[in-house]
Design a protein around this motif. Structure first.
Motif, mmCIF file in Angstrom:
data_model
loop_
_atom_site.group_PDB
_atom_site.id
_atom_site.type_symbol
_atom_site.label_atom_id
_atom_site.label_comp_id
_atom_site.label_asym_id
_atom_site.label_seq_id
_atom_site.Cartn_x
_atom_site.Cartn_y
_atom_site.Cartn_z
ATOM 1 N N SER A 121 0.834 -1.196 0.000
ATOM 2 C CA SER A 121 0.000 0.000 0.000
ATOM 3 C C SER A 121 0.874 1.254 0.000
ATOM 4 O O SER A 121 0.589 2.231 -0.687
ATOM 5 C CB SER A 121 -0.937 -0.011 1.216
ATOM 6 O OG SER A 121 -1.824 -1.107 1.159
ATOM 7 N N GLY A 122 1.954 1.228 0.788
ATOM 8 C CA GLY A 122 2.882 2.351 0.800
ATOM 9 C C GLY A 122 3.696 2.431 -0.481
ATOM 10 O O GLY A 122 4.190 3.496 -0.852
ATOM 11 N N LYS A 124 2.633 2.276 -3.368
ATOM 12 C CA LYS A 124 1.894 3.082 -4.341
ATOM 13 C C LYS A 124 2.511 4.476 -4.464
ATOM 14 O O LYS A 124 2.665 5.009 -5.562
ATOM 15 C CB LYS A 124 0.432 3.194 -3.928
ATOM 16 C CG LYS A 124 -0.424 4.026 -4.861
ATOM 17 C CD LYS A 124 -1.857 4.095 -4.389
ATOM 18 C CE LYS A 124 -2.016 5.155 -3.323
ATOM 19 N NZ LYS A 124 -1.846 6.537 -3.863
ATOM 20 N N GLU A 125 2.889 5.054 -3.320
ATOM 21 C CA GLU A 125 3.464 6.395 -3.339
ATOM 22 C C GLU A 125 4.823 6.406 -4.029
ATOM 23 O O GLU A 125 5.187 7.378 -4.699
ATOM 24 C CB GLU A 125 3.587 6.946 -1.921
ATOM 25 C CG GLU A 125 4.064 8.394 -1.887
ATOM 26 C CD GLU A 125 4.210 8.942 -0.481
ATOM 27 O OE1 GLU A 125 4.732 10.067 -0.348
ATOM 28 O OE2 GLU A 125 3.811 8.258 0.480
ATOM 29 N N ASP A 128 4.143 6.546 -7.657
ATOM 30 C CA ASP A 128 3.652 7.878 -8.031
ATOM 31 C C ASP A 128 4.783 8.898 -8.036
ATOM 32 O O ASP A 128 4.858 9.761 -8.923
ATOM 33 C CB ASP A 128 2.542 8.318 -7.069
ATOM 34 C CG ASP A 128 1.233 7.574 -7.307
ATOM 35 O OD1 ASP A 128 1.068 7.021 -8.416
ATOM 36 O OD2 ASP A 128 0.398 7.544 -6.391
ATOM 37 N N GLN A 129 5.671 8.824 -7.065
ATOM 38 C CA GLN A 129 6.800 9.774 -7.032
ATOM 39 C C GLN A 129 7.749 9.552 -8.207
ATOM 40 O O GLN A 129 8.419 10.483 -8.646
ATOM 41 C CB GLN A 129 7.566 9.631 -5.706
ATOM 42 C CG GLN A 129 6.812 10.147 -4.489
ATOM 43 C CD GLN A 129 6.601 11.647 -4.510
ATOM 44 O OE1 GLN A 129 7.249 12.382 -5.260
ATOM 45 N NE2 GLN A 129 5.677 12.119 -3.696
ATOM 46 N N ASP A 158 -0.082 4.517 -12.960
ATOM 47 C CA ASP A 158 0.281 5.146 -11.701
ATOM 48 C C ASP A 158 0.288 4.083 -10.605
ATOM 49 O O ASP A 158 0.057 2.895 -10.860
ATOM 50 C CB ASP A 158 -0.667 6.305 -11.375
ATOM 51 C CG ASP A 158 -2.119 5.863 -11.162
ATOM 52 O OD1 ASP A 158 -2.383 4.643 -11.064
ATOM 53 O OD2 ASP A 158 -2.996 6.747 -11.102
ATOM 54 N N GLY A 159 0.544 4.502 -9.365
ATOM 55 C CA GLY A 159 0.686 3.538 -8.293
ATOM 56 C C GLY A 159 -0.570 2.726 -8.031
ATOM 57 O O GLY A 159 -0.511 1.503 -7.886
ATOM 58 N N ARG A 208 12.295 12.814 -2.676
ATOM 59 C CA ARG A 208 10.895 12.413 -2.490
ATOM 60 C C ARG A 208 10.712 10.919 -2.684
ATOM 61 O O ARG A 208 9.972 10.267 -1.941
ATOM 62 C CB ARG A 208 10.007 13.181 -3.473
ATOM 63 C CG ARG A 208 9.868 14.661 -3.157
ATOM 64 C CD ARG A 208 9.111 15.368 -4.266
ATOM 65 N NE ARG A 208 8.962 16.785 -3.985
ATOM 66 C CZ ARG A 208 8.572 17.689 -4.886
ATOM 67 N NH1 ARG A 208 8.295 17.286 -6.133
ATOM 68 N NH2 ARG A 208 8.442 18.953 -4.559
ATOM 69 N N ALA A 212 9.541 8.210 0.180
ATOM 70 C CA ALA A 212 8.406 7.314 -0.042
ATOM 71 C C ALA A 212 8.831 5.864 0.143
ATOM 72 O O ALA A 212 8.124 5.060 0.764
ATOM 73 C CB ALA A 212 7.833 7.524 -1.440
#
Length: 291
Positions: A121-122, A124-125, A128-129, A158-159, A208, A212
């Motif tokens: 779940s984390g 995903k970021e 996206d980054q 995307d994520g 970033r 993440a």
């Protein structure tokens, strides 16, 4: 990026250098909001095998429904169950990872040089980054979670879309084996994207991405400094990754769906112990795919 003791002492390699072949345990934990208790189990289990010289790497996916003998743990007497139940019976997190490492040590006979617990779940970021990743859909499939229709062909995701895709296993010709392969492809795509020159030349974006990643990863490097490990692995050629499925097949036992080893794993675990995985892969192309 949290650092914990994810490996049971019995499953930990006493050698703490980067010489020779290396074996790492990668555990993907999938905690979706509102999900049922089954998601306390490990969603993905991979053994990352790096032969000596670090010119190749094999992502060996262990089927989460693989029938194995689980060792005893506090509050759990041990017994036959699916391998991903080890994470649950160990209490999740650090304890779950340790019981899973012991289970795999007894199954394969190998000791691990490190481990990482990935919160998908984390993750995903992280994607996206990175600005998304390129995934190639081989079989059209409709998500059982979002009802989104994934059409065949290579596409930018995307994520959220990526994780939705790699969670699918129903309505795919290979079922969970296809899901394992798609997760291997996702890891390859993330590594490719993270290695692009544009990211390395943009310190703000790189920071970033690292932040993440730190929020999504818990690592145990067996005493090797993380930056030293990453520096050693960055020399892997672009085409060095291979995805490997553990030789196995589905079987229903007493009304429960399991995966059982095909002929004890078809010699894969022996090849791991004897550091002969490249030779095994060449002789068993059915279970190997280029990522």
């Amino acid at each position: 990026m949290a650092k914990e003791q994810l490996l049971d002492p019995a499953a930990r390699n006493k050698r703490t250098d980067l010489d020779g072949a290396l074996n790492y345990l990668l555990i993907g934990s999938d905690h979706r909001p509102g999900a049922n208790p089954e998601d306390q189990r490990s969603d993905s289990i991979l053994i990352v095998h790096v032969p000596a010289g670090m010119r190749q790497a094999y992502l060996i996916s262990v089927p989460r429904d693989l029938l194995v003998a689980l060792p005893a743990a506090p509050g759990f007497p041990g017994g036959q169950d699916k391998v991903n139940a080890a994470y649950e019976h160990g209490g999740g997190g650090e304890g779950g990872a340790r019981l899973l490492s012991t289970t795999l040590n007894r199954l394969t006979g190998i000791r691990f040089d490190g481990a990482a617990l990935v919160d998908f779940s984390g993750f995903k970021e992280v994607i996206d980054q990175l600005g998304g990743i390129r995934m190639c859909v081989d079989t059209p499939v409709r998500s059982i979670h979002t009802r989104y229709q994934f059409e065949a062909g290579c596409q930018q995701m995307d994520g959220a879309r990526t994780l939705d895709y790699v969670r699918q296993r129903y309505d795919l010709p290979g079922g969970d084996f296809d899901r394992q392969r798609h997760q291997q492809q996702m890891l390859r795509a993330v590594l490719d994207r993270a290695g692009e020159t544009r990211l390395r030349s943009d310190p703000v974006k790189l920071d970033r991405v690292l932040r993440a990643a730190g929020g999504a990863l818990t690592v145990d490097t067996n005493g090797v400094p993380l930056d030293e490990l990453l520096f050693a692995l960055r020399g892997l050629p672009a085409d060095a990754l291979r995805g490997v499925q553990v030789p196995s097949y589905p079987q229903t036992i007493d009304g429960v769906s399991y995966v059982v080893l095909d002929n004890g794993g078809g010699g894969l675990f022996t090849a791991l112990r004897d550091t002969r995985v490249p030779e095994w892969a060449g002789a068993n192309p059915r279970w190997v795919n280029r990522l």
